[in-house]
Design a protein around this motif. Structure first.
Motif, PDB file in Angstrom:
ATOM      1  N   GLY A 169       0.997  -1.469   0.657  1.00 59.04           N
ATOM      2  CA  GLY A 169       0.016   0.002  -0.486  1.00 59.04           C
ATOM      3  C   GLY A 169       1.128   1.129  -0.212  1.00 59.04           C
ATOM      4  N   ALA A 170       1.598   1.339  -0.027  1.00 57.82           N
ATOM      5  CA  ALA A 170       2.982   1.896   0.018  1.00 57.82           C
ATOM      6  C   ALA A 170       2.681   3.502  -0.905  1.00 57.82           C
ATOM      7  CB  ALA A 170       4.485   1.825   0.292  1.00 57.82           C
ATOM      8  N   LEU A 171       2.896   2.978  -1.973  1.00 58.80           N
ATOM      9  CA  LEU A 171       2.715   3.663  -3.437  1.00 58.80           C
ATOM     10  C   LEU A 171       1.217   4.315  -3.541  1.00 58.80           C
ATOM     11  CD1 LEU A 171       3.814   4.345  -5.999  1.00 58.80           C
ATOM     12  CD2 LEU A 171       3.480   2.661  -7.669  1.00 58.80           C
ATOM     13  N   ARG A 172       0.336   3.156  -2.943  1.00 60.03           N
ATOM     14  CA  ARG A 172      -1.304   4.652  -3.600  1.00 60.03           C
ATOM     15  C   ARG A 172      -1.103   5.207  -1.841  1.00 60.03           C
ATOM     16  NH1 ARG A 172      -4.896   3.772   0.607  1.00 60.03           N
ATOM     17  NH2 ARG A 172      -3.765   2.101   1.178  1.00 60.03           N
ATOM     18  N   GLN A 173      -0.540   4.941  -0.906  1.00 58.75           N
ATOM     19  CA  GLN A 173      -0.608   6.298   0.641  1.00 58.75           C
ATOM     20  C   GLN A 173       0.154   7.648  -0.804  1.00 58.75           C
ATOM     21  OE1 GLN A 173       0.964   3.266   2.799  1.00 58.75           O
ATOM     22  NE2 GLN A 173      -1.164   2.713   3.198  1.00 58.75           N
ATOM     23  N   GLN A 174       1.060   7.296  -0.850  1.00 58.41           N
ATOM     24  CA  GLN A 174       2.318   8.013  -1.361  1.00 58.41           C
ATOM     25  C   GLN A 174       1.314   9.022  -2.796  1.00 58.41           C
ATOM     26  OE1 GLN A 174       4.968  10.249  -0.777  1.00 58.41           O
ATOM     27  NE2 GLN A 174       5.944   8.944   0.480  1.00 58.41           N
ATOM     28  N   VAL A 175       0.280   8.677  -3.040  1.00 59.57           N
ATOM     29  CA  VAL A 175      -0.072   9.474  -4.599  1.00 59.57           C
ATOM     30  C   VAL A 175      -1.405   9.952  -3.808  1.00 59.57           C
ATOM     31  CG1 VAL A 175      -1.754   8.958  -5.899  1.00 59.57           C
ATOM     32  CG2 VAL A 175       0.902   7.002  -6.026  1.00 59.57           C
ATOM     33  N   GLU A 176      -2.221   9.173  -2.248  1.00 62.48           N
ATOM     34  CA  GLU A 176      -3.267  10.209  -1.923  1.00 62.48           C
ATOM     35  C   GLU A 176      -2.831  11.325  -1.131  1.00 62.48           C
ATOM     36  OE1 GLU A 176      -6.060   6.160  -1.417  1.00 62.48           O
ATOM     37  OE2 GLU A 176      -4.582   6.595   0.551  1.00 62.48           O
ATOM     38  N   GLY A 177      -1.691  10.776  -0.591  1.00 69.60           N
ATOM     39  CA  GLY A 177      -0.409  11.754  -0.189  1.00 69.60           C
ATOM     40  C   GLY A 177      -0.569  13.460  -0.716  1.00 69.60           C
ATOM     41  N   LEU A 178      -0.178  13.084  -2.080  1.00 75.00           N
ATOM     42  CA  LEU A 178       0.116  14.236  -2.876  1.00 75.00           C
ATOM     43  C   LEU A 178      -1.326  14.715  -2.135  1.00 75.00           C
ATOM     44  CD1 LEU A 178       2.097  12.637  -5.508  1.00 75.00           C
ATOM     45  CD2 LEU A 178       2.916  14.263  -3.158  1.00 75.00           C
ATOM     46  N   VAL A 179      -2.344  14.735  -2.671  1.00 70.93           N
ATOM     47  CA  VAL A 179      -3.623  15.649  -2.004  1.00 70.93           C
ATOM     48  C   VAL A 179      -3.029  16.915  -1.341  1.00 70.93           C
ATOM     49  CG1 VAL A 179      -6.076  15.336  -1.391  1.00 70.93           C
ATOM     50  CG2 VAL A 179      -4.858  13.732  -2.853  1.00 70.93           C
ATOM     51  N   ALA A 180      -2.720  15.860  -0.786  1.00 79.20           N
ATOM     52  CA  ALA A 180      -2.423  17.241   0.966  1.00 79.20           C
ATOM     53  C   ALA A 180      -0.876  18.191   0.110  1.00 79.20           C
ATOM     54  CB  ALA A 180      -1.687  16.687   1.981  1.00 79.20           C
ATOM     55  N   PHE A 181      -0.205  17.529  -1.063  1.00 77.87           N
ATOM     56  CA  PHE A 181       0.679  18.116  -1.262  1.00 77.87           C
ATOM     57  C   PHE A 181       0.297  19.406  -2.341  1.00 77.87           C
ATOM     58  CE2 PHE A 181       2.786  18.498  -5.819  1.00 77.87           C
ATOM     59  CZ  PHE A 181       3.428  19.316  -5.455  1.00 77.87           C
ATOM     60  N   LEU A 182      -1.041  18.989  -2.799  1.00 76.72           N
ATOM     61  CA  LEU A 182      -1.594  20.327  -3.670  1.00 76.72           C
ATOM     62  C   LEU A 182      -2.762  21.608  -3.159  1.00 76.72           C
ATOM     63  CD1 LEU A 182      -2.873  17.545  -6.105  1.00 76.72           C
ATOM     64  CD2 LEU A 182      -1.169  19.314  -6.323  1.00 76.72           C
ATOM     65  N   VAL A 183      -2.542  20.599  -1.188  1.00 75.00           N
ATOM     66  CA  VAL A 183      -3.798  22.164  -1.211  1.00 75.00           C
ATOM     67  C   VAL A 183      -2.746  22.816  -0.877  1.00 75.00           C
ATOM     68  CG1 VAL A 183      -5.165  22.000   1.090  1.00 75.00           C
ATOM     69  CG2 VAL A 183      -5.581  20.095   0.135  1.00 75.00           C
ATOM     70  N   GLY A 184      -1.719  22.293  -0.094  1.00 72.78           N
ATOM     71  CA  GLY A 184      -0.673  22.887   0.155  1.00 72.78           C
ATOM     72  C   GLY A 184      -0.042  23.811  -0.688  1.00 72.78           C
ATOM     73  N   LEU A 185       0.264  23.538  -2.057  1.00 73.07           N
ATOM     74  CA  LEU A 185       0.547  24.001  -3.336  1.00 73.07           C
ATOM     75  C   LEU A 185      -0.225  25.548  -3.476  1.00 73.07           C
ATOM     76  CD1 LEU A 185       2.819  24.380  -5.200  1.00 73.07           C
ATOM     77  CD2 LEU A 185       1.582  22.983  -6.651  1.00 73.07           C
ATOM     78  N   ALA A 186      -0.955  24.926  -3.103  1.00 69.64           N
ATOM     79  CA  ALA A 186      -2.797  26.125  -3.479  1.00 69.64           C
ATOM     80  C   ALA A 186      -3.228  27.251  -2.550  1.00 69.64           C
ATOM     81  CB  ALA A 186      -3.486  25.195  -3.429  1.00 69.64           C
ATOM     82  N   LEU A 187      -2.175  26.628  -1.181  1.00 69.50           N
ATOM     83  CA  LEU A 187      -2.324  27.439  -0.436  1.00 69.50           C
ATOM     84  C   LEU A 187      -0.742  28.540  -0.264  1.00 69.50           C
ATOM     85  CD1 LEU A 187      -4.016  26.017   2.708  1.00 69.50           C
ATOM     86  CD2 LEU A 187      -4.406  27.864   1.539  1.00 69.50           C
ATOM     87  N   THR A 188      -0.009  27.768  -0.353  1.00 70.20           N
ATOM     88  CA  THR A 188       1.742  28.602  -0.820  1.00 70.20           C
ATOM     89  C   THR A 188       1.641  29.428  -2.289  1.00 70.20           C
ATOM     90  OG1 THR A 188       2.600  26.819  -1.392  1.00 70.20           O
ATOM     91  CG2 THR A 188       2.602  27.201   0.859  1.00 70.20           C
ATOM     92  N   THR A 189       1.519  29.066  -2.532  1.00 67.46           N
ATOM     93  CA  THR A 189       1.147  29.915  -4.470  1.00 67.46           C
ATOM     94  C   THR A 189       0.578  31.302  -4.020  1.00 67.46           C
ATOM     95  OG1 THR A 189       1.772  27.941  -5.675  1.00 67.46           O
ATOM     96  CG2 THR A 189       0.387  29.749  -6.502  1.00 67.46           C
ATOM     97  N   GLY A 190      -0.848  30.830  -3.114  1.00 68.96           N
ATOM     98  CA  GLY A 190      -1.602  31.832  -3.712  1.00 68.96           C
ATOM     99  C   GLY A 190      -1.557  33.068  -2.537  1.00 68.96           C
ATOM    100  N   GLY A 191      -0.489  32.507  -1.292  1.00 67.06           N
ATOM    101  CA  GLY A 191      -0.100  33.619  -0.316  1.00 67.06           C
ATOM    102  C   GLY A 191       1.080  34.223  -1.407  1.00 67.06           C
ATOM    103  N   LEU A 192       1.618  33.898  -2.048  1.00 65.42           N
ATOM    104  CA  LEU A 192       3.177  34.407  -2.566  1.00 65.42           C
ATOM    105  C   LEU A 192       2.745  35.526  -3.297  1.00 65.42           C
ATOM    106  CD1 LEU A 192       5.491  31.604  -3.136  1.00 65.42           C
ATOM    107  CD2 LEU A 192       5.573  32.836  -2.050  1.00 65.42           C
ATOM    108  N   ALA A 193       1.358  34.941  -4.496  1.00 59.46           N
ATOM    109  CA  ALA A 193       0.797  35.854  -5.809  1.00 59.46           C
ATOM    110  C   ALA A 193      -0.071  37.088  -4.591  1.00 59.46           C
ATOM    111  CB  ALA A 193      -0.512  34.739  -6.070  1.00 59.46           C
ATOM    112  N   LEU A 194      -0.443  37.173  -3.700  1.00 55.19           N
ATOM    113  CA  LEU A 194      -0.494  37.898  -1.993  1.00 55.19           C
ATOM    114  C   LEU A 194       0.337  38.933  -2.270  1.00 55.19           C
ATOM    115  CD1 LEU A 194      -3.352  36.269   0.065  1.00 55.19           C
ATOM    116  CD2 LEU A 194      -4.071  37.784  -2.173  1.00 55.19           C
ATOM    117  N   LEU A 195       1.490  38.645  -2.053  1.00 51.68           N
ATOM    118  CA  LEU A 195       2.537  39.846  -1.875  1.00 51.68           C
ATOM    119  C   LEU A 195       3.106  40.566  -3.196  1.00 51.68           C
ATOM    120  CD1 LEU A 195       5.429  37.103  -0.152  1.00 51.68           C
ATOM    121  CD2 LEU A 195       3.934  38.605   1.205  1.00 51.68           C
TER     122      LEU A 195
END
Length: 389
Positions: A323-349
């Protein structure tokens, strides 16, 4: 008719460092307000921690001029150090503190103290993050404050809403029992005290406040944010080792967490803090060669993969390759959330901001993604029922 004698005492500490310009106006205003309206006896203690201007001289003048005002001097800097010094030796019923700029409306002081005097609460904090609060401050500080407190709630399991508001009170016996276990001497002092109090089941009362940002504030936001992250990692480590228990027994009334979460939260916190530090190093290094958005995406992807692997093994106790590969793929959902938030934070500067401001923006945006990450990992990615299939 004779005025009744005020036999109960509240000590109000005002920590100061190089506040010569603002000190007199604030102390005179505070003294006048308490003299006119406060139903309990009071003492105002100006705690000068290593000022290099005329603050100590002005503090002594105020103590000589105004009744119920005294001044103490410390040779070392640190708000937490100043509060520890005064609170540890206080004989008042309740000890409290407020920032010298008096950003918080003083009408909230009696509601802050009254539940402690009556014995209905053990600690009381002003909160700028509840619906009843009225806050005037810039969007950057608002964002940082909300992100920090969200991080405390999601990673450390805190239930209080605002750790950083400079407007707090504690029953003296409680403060003096907790202080030996509080290590921080600077800005994280408040947060560590509150986390320790919650861990021991103490009652924290919250008062919504009216609060106006001081435009002359000289707090180093980036340094404070990094110090707070280190403080959270230290508290999590001490919690895991059992060293965070206070030496003096207090009434214990601990709320129960969902099964397994008491073990998972501190481990998740340690992994999260280490991941954040690794992210900062990667972002800073890559930023020298590539644009901020690219550096952010690459650093976040690398640390997200490592974070998922570490949480899999240490936080949620999943071993083996199944299940390690599946869990890494699912963990990337949290990565996409973080990417959206941090990109948005940089865009606001605004354009042309310093590298330090960029770091603050991405750190606080990462904090917002932490709650989502923990919930996704716990109830979805590493859910025992899924992994048992």
């Amino acid at each position: 008719m004779q005025t009744p004698v005020k036999t109960r005492l509240v000590e109000v500490v005002v920590p100061v460092h190089n506040e010569q310009r603002a000190l007199r106006k604030s102390i005179v205003r505070l003294h006048g307000y308490l003299t006119r309206t406060f139903p309990y006896g009071f003492r105002i203690t100006i705690a000068d921690n290593a000022s290099t201007d005329g603050t100590w001289h002005e503090a002594r003048r105020l103590a000589a001029e105004l009744s119920h005002v005294r001044a103490v001097h410390l040779d070392a800097k640190g708000r937490g150090r100043a509060l520890r010094h005064v609170w540890s030796a206080s004989e008042a019923d309740v000890v409290s503190y407020m920032d010298v700029d008096l950003s918080t409306d003083l009408d909230a002081f009696l509601p802050l103290v009254a539940p402690l005097m009556s014995g209905h609460s053990d600690l009381a904090i002003g909160t700028r993050l509840s619906r009843g609060a009225n806050v005037v401050r810039g969007p950057r500080r608002e964002f940082i404050s909300r992100a920090y407190n969200l991080l405390l709630r999601s990673v450390m399991g805190a239930r209080f809403s605002d750790a950083q508001c400079g407007f707090k009170a504690v029953r003296t016996e409680v403060a003096q029992a907790l202080l030996p276990a509080v290590e921080d001497e600077q800005w994280f002092f408040d947060t560590e005290l509150l986390l320790l109090a919650e861990r021991h089941g103490l009652r924290i009362h919250e008062v919504p406040v009216d609060w106006v940002d001081d435009p002359d504030s000289r707090v180093d936001v980036l340094r404070t944010a990094l110090d707070d992250l280190r403080g959270m990692a230290r508290v999590a480590r001490r919690t895991l080792s059992g060293a965070a228990r206070i030496p003096v027994p207090l009434r214990v009334r601990q709320a129960e967490l969902p099964r397994g979460m008491a073990r998972q939260l501190p481990r998740f916190a340690v992994v999260g803090v280490l991941s954040t530090l690794a992210y900062l190093l990667l972002f800073s290094g890559l930023r020298q060669a590539v644009p901020a958005f690219t550096a952010n995406a690459v650093a976040l992807l690398v640390t997200a993969v490592a974070n998922t692997a570490a949480n899999r093994r240490f936080t949620f106790g999943v071993t083996g390759s199944s299940g390690a590969l599946r869990q890494q793929v699912e963990g990337l959902v949290a990565f996409l959330v973080g990417l959206a938030l941090t990109t948005g934070g940089l865009a606001l500067l605004p354009a042309g901001v310093s590298h330090g401001v960029e770091l603050v923006a991405v750190v606080v945006a990462n904090a917002l993604a932490t709650l989502v990450r923990f919930l996704l990992l716990r109830v979805w990615v590493f859910n025992p029922r899924r992994n048992a299939r």
